[in-house]
Scaffold this active site. Structure first.
Site, PDB file in Angstrom:
ATOM      1  N   ILE A 187       0.828  -1.206   0.000  1.00  0.00           N
ATOM      2  CA  ILE A 187       0.000   0.000   0.000  1.00  0.00           C
ATOM      3  C   ILE A 187       0.860   1.253   0.000  1.00  0.00           C
ATOM      4  O   ILE A 187       0.523   2.248  -0.657  1.00  0.00           O
ATOM      5  CB  ILE A 187      -0.993  -0.005   1.192  1.00  0.00           C
ATOM      6  CG1 ILE A 187      -1.974   1.162   1.081  1.00  0.00           C
ATOM      7  CG2 ILE A 187      -0.280   0.032   2.534  1.00  0.00           C
ATOM      8  CD1 ILE A 187      -2.808   1.154  -0.187  1.00  0.00           C
ATOM      9  N   ASP A 190      -7.601  -2.349   4.818  1.00  0.00           N
ATOM     10  CA  ASP A 190      -7.812  -3.225   5.968  1.00  0.00           C
ATOM     11  C   ASP A 190      -6.559  -4.018   6.284  1.00  0.00           C
ATOM     12  O   ASP A 190      -5.765  -4.324   5.401  1.00  0.00           O
ATOM     13  CB  ASP A 190      -8.948  -4.208   5.679  1.00  0.00           C
ATOM     14  CG  ASP A 190      -8.575  -5.193   4.573  1.00  0.00           C
ATOM     15  OD1 ASP A 190      -8.270  -6.355   4.888  1.00  0.00           O
ATOM     16  OD2 ASP A 190      -8.569  -4.797   3.394  1.00  0.00           O
ATOM     17  N   GLY A 218      -5.669  -6.844  -0.109  1.00  0.00           N
ATOM     18  CA  GLY A 218      -6.245  -5.924   0.862  1.00  0.00           C
ATOM     19  C   GLY A 218      -5.353  -4.717   1.043  1.00  0.00           C
ATOM     20  O   GLY A 218      -4.664  -4.290   0.119  1.00  0.00           O
ATOM     21  N   GLU A 219      -5.351  -4.143   2.243  1.00  0.00           N
ATOM     22  CA  GLU A 219      -4.570  -2.956   2.607  1.00  0.00           C
ATOM     23  C   GLU A 219      -5.083  -1.678   1.936  1.00  0.00           C
ATOM     24  O   GLU A 219      -4.606  -0.597   2.233  1.00  0.00           O
ATOM     25  CB  GLU A 219      -3.090  -3.110   2.252  1.00  0.00           C
ATOM     26  CG  GLU A 219      -2.389  -4.296   2.864  1.00  0.00           C
ATOM     27  CD  GLU A 219      -0.927  -4.406   2.432  1.00  0.00           C
ATOM     28  OE1 GLU A 219      -0.421  -3.480   1.751  1.00  0.00           O
ATOM     29  OE2 GLU A 219      -0.293  -5.427   2.767  1.00  0.00           O
ATOM     30  N   GLY A 220      -6.034  -1.788   1.015  1.00  0.00           N
ATOM     31  CA  GLY A 220      -6.451  -0.642   0.209  1.00  0.00           C
ATOM     32  C   GLY A 220      -5.759  -0.595  -1.136  1.00  0.00           C
ATOM     33  O   GLY A 220      -5.919   0.374  -1.881  1.00  0.00           O
TER      34      GLY A 220
END
Length: 335
Positions: free
Chosen positions: A85, A162, A303-305
């Site tokens: 990210i 997330d 994830g992580e954005g």
């Protein structure tokens, strides 16, 4: 959404120096951005992603391929700038904020970290409520606070990310509960569990759903079967919606949080843009429920954005479409 501006932008779109619909779905994105901003020529500047982090008691059921301590370790990685990210955000002109609403263990002070730990991880949702209604409310407010900071510091489009080992199990339970779907439709492999792990995930979700009863409100459902970071993500999007920003979705856990926000404020859907389609099978069901088409389909499952941030330059490009010259302005003959 301003319907008058939408109509004006559509009229301009039809006069731009290109064949009709030559820019495909991006034209629809451009029109939505114009209507959201209330101007025919929308402008998108710096983005922000708030990565909400928390742990999950359901890992005790053997639903993850990674140990719980990875949540805290990855948050430290975010703060050091070493995660995917961070690198994608650098490429996409996007600020990264990290929100701790339930990580097990202490984290150091850091200018990019907002410490709002509600509790050190949820309880095991397969055995009982994940959190109390009061804890869910606190997580929601923490997400709102993080979004307010990002907006105050110049965000013109907002995404959530997330981090939480076990959170695809919580996201599956929350999604199934909010959309009335069976566990088989929404439970995927997450971080890469095998067949036995997949079976345990489905069982955990089924046990959680069995405790729900008619008449429960969205936040009550989230307290029973969700995750602290998922509720915080709902708060992030609710705050962004109230500020009038375009909101970019990431993958399965983030979209579960967005579903919760949508159930609490149905008008929020008009502000949502699906950054991508995740490898997790439940993500397609989520986007279908929201009526959203993903901008990217890259087989992502991190994830992580990350998927949301990857889509930000595409959204900026879509906004620039309405800055093109018309045939009349450019002196170009129409076909």
């Amino acid at each position: 959404m301003d319907p008058e501006v939408f109509a004006q932008a559509r009229l301009r779109m039809d006069q731009l120096t290109k064949p009709p619909r030559a820019l495909g779905y991006l034209e629809e994105v451009a029109l939505r951005l114009a209507a959201l901003q209330g101007r025919v020529k929308p402008e998108l500047g710096r983005g922000a992603v708030v990565v909400a982090a928390a742990d999950h008691g359901v890992v005790a059921e053997g639903v993850s391929a990674y140990p719980q301590e990875v949540t805290r370790q990855m948050v430290l990685n975010f703060l050091r700038g070493g995660a995917a990210i961070n690198q994608f955000a650098l490429a996409a002109d996007c600020a990264v904020y990290v929100l701790d609403v339930g990580v097990v263990g202490e984290l150091p002070d850091h200018p990019g970290l907002l410490k709002r730990k509600v509790r050190p991880g949820t309880a095991n949702l397969a055995q009982g409520p994940a959190m109390t209604p009061e804890e869910a409310e606190r997580a929601l407010l923490a997400g709102r606070e993080a979004a307010r900071r990002a907006i105050a510091e110049g965000a013109t489009l907002l995404a959530a990310g997330d981090m939480g080992i076990g959170n695809t199990t919580a996201a599956a339970a929350l999604t199934a509960a909010l959309l009335g779907l069976p566990p088989e439709a929404v439970v995927g492999r997450g971080t890469g569990v095998g067949e036995e792990g997949l079976r345990r995930k489905r069982q955990a979700v089924a046990r959680a759903l069995a405790r729900l009863h008619p008449g429960m409100g969205p936040l009550e459902v989230a307290a029973e079967v969700g995750g602290l970071e998922l509720v915080a993500i709902a708060g992030i999007y609710l705050e962004g919606y109230e500020a009038g920003l375009p909101l970019v979705l990431d993958g399965f856990p983030v979209t579960a949080g967005a579903l919760l926000a949508w159930k609490m404020a149905p008008g929020l859907r008009d502000h949502l843009f699906a950054g991508h389609l995740s490898r997790e099978p439940g993500h397609r069901h989520q986007l279908e429920a929201l009526g959203l088409r993903p901008l990217l389909d890259l087989d992502l499952a991190l994830g992580e954005g990350t998927g949301a941030v990857l889509a930000m330059p595409l959204l900026r490009a879509a906004a620039r479409i309405l800055h093109m010259a018309t045939f009349q302005e450019a002196g170009v003959s129409r076909g």
